[in-house]
Scaffold this motif. Structure first.
Motif, PDB file in Angstrom:
ATOM      1  N   GLY A  85     -62.587 105.877 -37.747  1.00 21.67           N
ATOM      2  CA  GLY A  85     -61.927 106.921 -38.539  1.00 21.67           C
ATOM      3  C   GLY A  85     -62.646 108.236 -38.413  1.00 21.67           C
ATOM      4  N   SER A  86     -62.643 108.997 -39.472  1.00 24.06           N
ATOM      5  CA  SER A  86     -63.219 110.339 -39.576  1.00 24.06           C
ATOM      6  C   SER A  86     -62.370 111.372 -38.851  1.00 24.06           C
ATOM      7  N   GLY A  87     -61.679 112.162 -39.647  1.00 26.60           N
ATOM      8  CA  GLY A  87     -60.841 113.222 -39.107  1.00 26.60           C
ATOM      9  C   GLY A  87     -61.665 114.400 -38.639  1.00 26.60           C
ATOM     10  N   PRO A  88     -61.012 115.481 -38.239  1.00 30.25           N
ATOM     11  CA  PRO A  88     -61.729 116.637 -37.705  1.00 30.25           C
ATOM     12  C   PRO A  88     -62.629 117.331 -38.719  1.00 30.25           C
ATOM     13  N   ASN A  89     -62.282 117.253 -40.015  1.00 30.17           N
ATOM     14  CA  ASN A  89     -63.100 117.888 -41.051  1.00 30.17           C
ATOM     15  C   ASN A  89     -63.639 116.799 -41.978  1.00 30.17           C
ATOM     16  N   LEU A 109     -40.879 104.937 -37.833  1.00 31.43           N
ATOM     17  CA  LEU A 109     -39.688 105.658 -38.290  1.00 31.43           C
ATOM     18  C   LEU A 109     -40.052 107.035 -38.845  1.00 31.43           C
ATOM     19  N   ASP A 110     -41.201 107.105 -39.509  1.00 30.98           N
ATOM     20  CA  ASP A 110     -41.607 108.354 -40.144  1.00 30.98           C
ATOM     21  C   ASP A 110     -43.109 108.302 -40.409  1.00 30.98           C
ATOM     22  N   LYS A 111     -43.711 109.446 -40.604  1.00 33.52           N
ATOM     23  CA  LYS A 111     -45.147 109.511 -40.902  1.00 33.52           C
ATOM     24  C   LYS A 111     -45.405 110.680 -41.840  1.00 33.52           C
ATOM     25  N   ILE A 112     -46.521 110.624 -42.536  1.00 33.25           N
ATOM     26  CA  ILE A 112     -46.904 111.704 -43.444  1.00 33.25           C
ATOM     27  C   ILE A 112     -48.397 111.959 -43.320  1.00 33.25           C
ATOM     28  N   ASN A 113     -48.758 113.229 -43.372  1.00 29.27           N
ATOM     29  CA  ASN A 113     -50.164 113.645 -43.315  1.00 29.27           C
ATOM     30  C   ASN A 113     -50.311 114.870 -44.213  1.00 29.27           C
ATOM     31  N   THR A 114     -51.039 114.710 -45.321  1.00 33.25           N
ATOM     32  CA  THR A 114     -51.221 115.825 -46.257  1.00 33.25           C
ATOM     33  C   THR A 114     -52.662 116.328 -46.248  1.00 33.25           C
ATOM     34  N   SER A 115     -53.349 116.150 -45.129  1.00 33.69           N
ATOM     35  CA  SER A 115     -54.753 116.565 -45.050  1.00 33.69           C
ATOM     36  C   SER A 115     -54.922 118.076 -45.175  1.00 33.69           C
ATOM     37  N   GLN A 116     -53.837 118.836 -44.985  1.00 36.21           N
ATOM     38  CA  GLN A 116     -53.929 120.286 -45.101  1.00 36.21           C
ATOM     39  C   GLN A 116     -54.101 120.728 -46.551  1.00 36.21           C
ATOM     40  N   LYS A 117     -53.700 119.875 -47.512  1.00 38.42           N
ATOM     41  CA  LYS A 117     -53.859 120.183 -48.937  1.00 38.42           C
ATOM     42  C   LYS A 117     -55.277 119.822 -49.373  1.00 38.42           C
ATOM     43  N   LEU A 118     -55.885 120.671 -50.179  1.00 38.58           N
ATOM     44  CA  LEU A 118     -57.254 120.421 -50.613  1.00 38.58           C
ATOM     45  C   LEU A 118     -57.385 119.091 -51.334  1.00 38.58           C
ATOM     46  N   THR A 119     -56.413 118.758 -52.181  1.00 41.46           N
ATOM     47  CA  THR A 119     -56.474 117.504 -52.926  1.00 41.46           C
ATOM     48  C   THR A 119     -55.578 116.433 -52.298  1.00 41.46           C
ATOM     49  N   GLY A 120     -55.150 116.659 -51.051  1.00 44.09           N
ATOM     50  CA  GLY A 120     -54.286 115.704 -50.354  1.00 44.09           C
ATOM     51  C   GLY A 120     -55.099 114.636 -49.638  1.00 44.09           C
TER      52      GLY A 120
END
Length: 388
Positions: A92-96, A39-50
């Motif tokens: 896992g392990s994202g791009p950064n 229904l919905d998703k959230i990704n706050t990886s762009q925030k330094l403390t996210g």
């Protein structure tokens, strides 16, 4: 029907960035397929403390929030570098990887869990949660997550009293404010809807914090590996803390141990006792009397050396009473680091308090450690308790 096994499979799947970008998530077990619609998703990886990543899913008439645990980050490279067996290398392990390690392991997983900084992933998740609950108000709510994701899920359950299933969750106890913890102890905040599954072999389970909700000790598959000693050390952590080695019964459901180990019962006992502080604090004062007496006798001997005509018998009664009160205050100050701590770490701090505080610098260091363990938000940062 939404089960703990479905919660387990979803908690495992959200570690995959492929799953986090799907519109439909399928879970297979016991010869059946269970389909969840995103229904919905959230990704706050762009925030330094996210670093928060979570999904809101629809299943039958349920609204299921699935929160990803800590991204393994640079740890995945460590597993490969020491030649760990492939089955023990976390996904896992994202791009950064360095940024995700900072966000999940340092900022939120460690500092946020201890209450030293705000648990910012929880702040983001709370907004996401309220938005979707309002939109799908006719659905029954479940919150699930593993490890750091389980911590955030439990924190949501305390605030919104929703059914919550977590795995190897770090407790959010120290991320609560002092006022919230007191409210919890007075039954103003309830944890009766939290069900946490854990292994007694999981080192993260012994993170110094009060465990919340119903604790279910699970059975793990046998650990076998032909790796080097160093690789086996990190493999066993993933084996015990991860989600890939749970044992299931013939119906595909998680096997629960009927009785906790004596070791686990002992730690639960210590945690409960450390919260009820009157008798514990009385014992702490009494244990600090002897070092204080030794200190005063040392002072007395020093004075006698400097002033040969000095005698304790010449001191007035009022001065003796004043010295006694001063001695009591000295004991309380001496044992202050132990008074501050309210978890099973209290007992370790108490032992260190008795052995190191006489050095002065040891007392100061222990005091700082005690404040770090009990740090919480100031009243202006306390989140209000919203329920639907």
């Amino acid at each position: 029907m939404f089960t703990s096994r479905l919660a387990l499979e979803l908690s495992n799947k959200v570690y995959s960035h492929t799953t986090l970008n799907k519109t439909v998530v399928d879970v297979h077990y016991a010869g059946k397929k269970f389909r969840f619609f995103v229904l919905d998703k959230i990704n706050t990886s762009q925030k330094l403390t996210g670093g928060l990543e979570a999904l809101a899913l629809s299943f039958e008439n349920n609204l299921v929030f699935v929160i990803r645990g800590a991204d393994v980050g640079i740890g995945r490279n460590v597993f490969k570098m020491i030649s760990a067996e492939e089955k023990f290398i976390p996904s896992g392990s994202g791009p950064n990887v360095f940024k995700s390690s900072f966000q999940d392991w340092l900022w939120n997983g460690l500092l946020g869990s201890l209450g030293i900084v705000r648990l910012t992933q929880y702040d983001d998740m709370k907004i996401f949660f309220k938005k979707n609950v309002k939109q799908f108000s006719n659905h029954h709510i479940f919150i699930v997550g593993h490890s750091l994701g389980g911590e955030i899920a439990q924190r949501l359950s305390l605030d919104f009293h929703a059914d919550t299933i977590t795995f190897g969750a770090i407790s959010p106890w120290w991320s609560l404010s002092h006022i919230e913890r007191k409210k919890f102890l007075n039954n103003g905040i309830k944890d009766d809807k939290i069900n946490n599954f854990y292994s007694t072999k999981d080192p993260f389970h012994y993170f110094p914090s009060r465990k919340l909700g119903n604790q279910n000790s699970i059975v793990l598959k046998d650990y076998t590996s032909n790796s080097t000693l160093m690789a086996m050390f990190v493999e066993r952590i993933y084996w015990a803390h991860g989600l890939n080695f749970y044992e299931f019964n013939k119906y595909g459901e998680i096997i629960i141990m009927q009785d906790a180990s004596k070791y686990e019962n002992f730690f639960n006992y210590l945690n409960k006792k450390s919260i009820h502080t009157f008798w514990i604090d009385l014992f702490i004062v009494l244990s600090g009397v002897l070092p204080t007496i030794v200190m005063w006798l040392t002072v007395q001997l020093g004075i006698e050396k400097i002033f040969p005509n000095y005698a304790l018998s010449n001191i007035s009664i009022s001065l003796l009473v004043g010295m006694s009160l001063l001695g009591l205050m000295s004991t309380i100050i001496y044992m202050l680091p132990t008074f501050i701590v309210h978890s099973r770490w209290k007992y370790l701090i108490w032992a260190l308090n008795l052995t190191l505080s006489w050095t002065g610098i040891g007392w100061f260091i222990l005091l700082i450690i005690a404040f770090i363990l009990n740090n919480s938000y100031t009243s202006k940062n306390i989140a209000t308790q919203n329920k639907f």
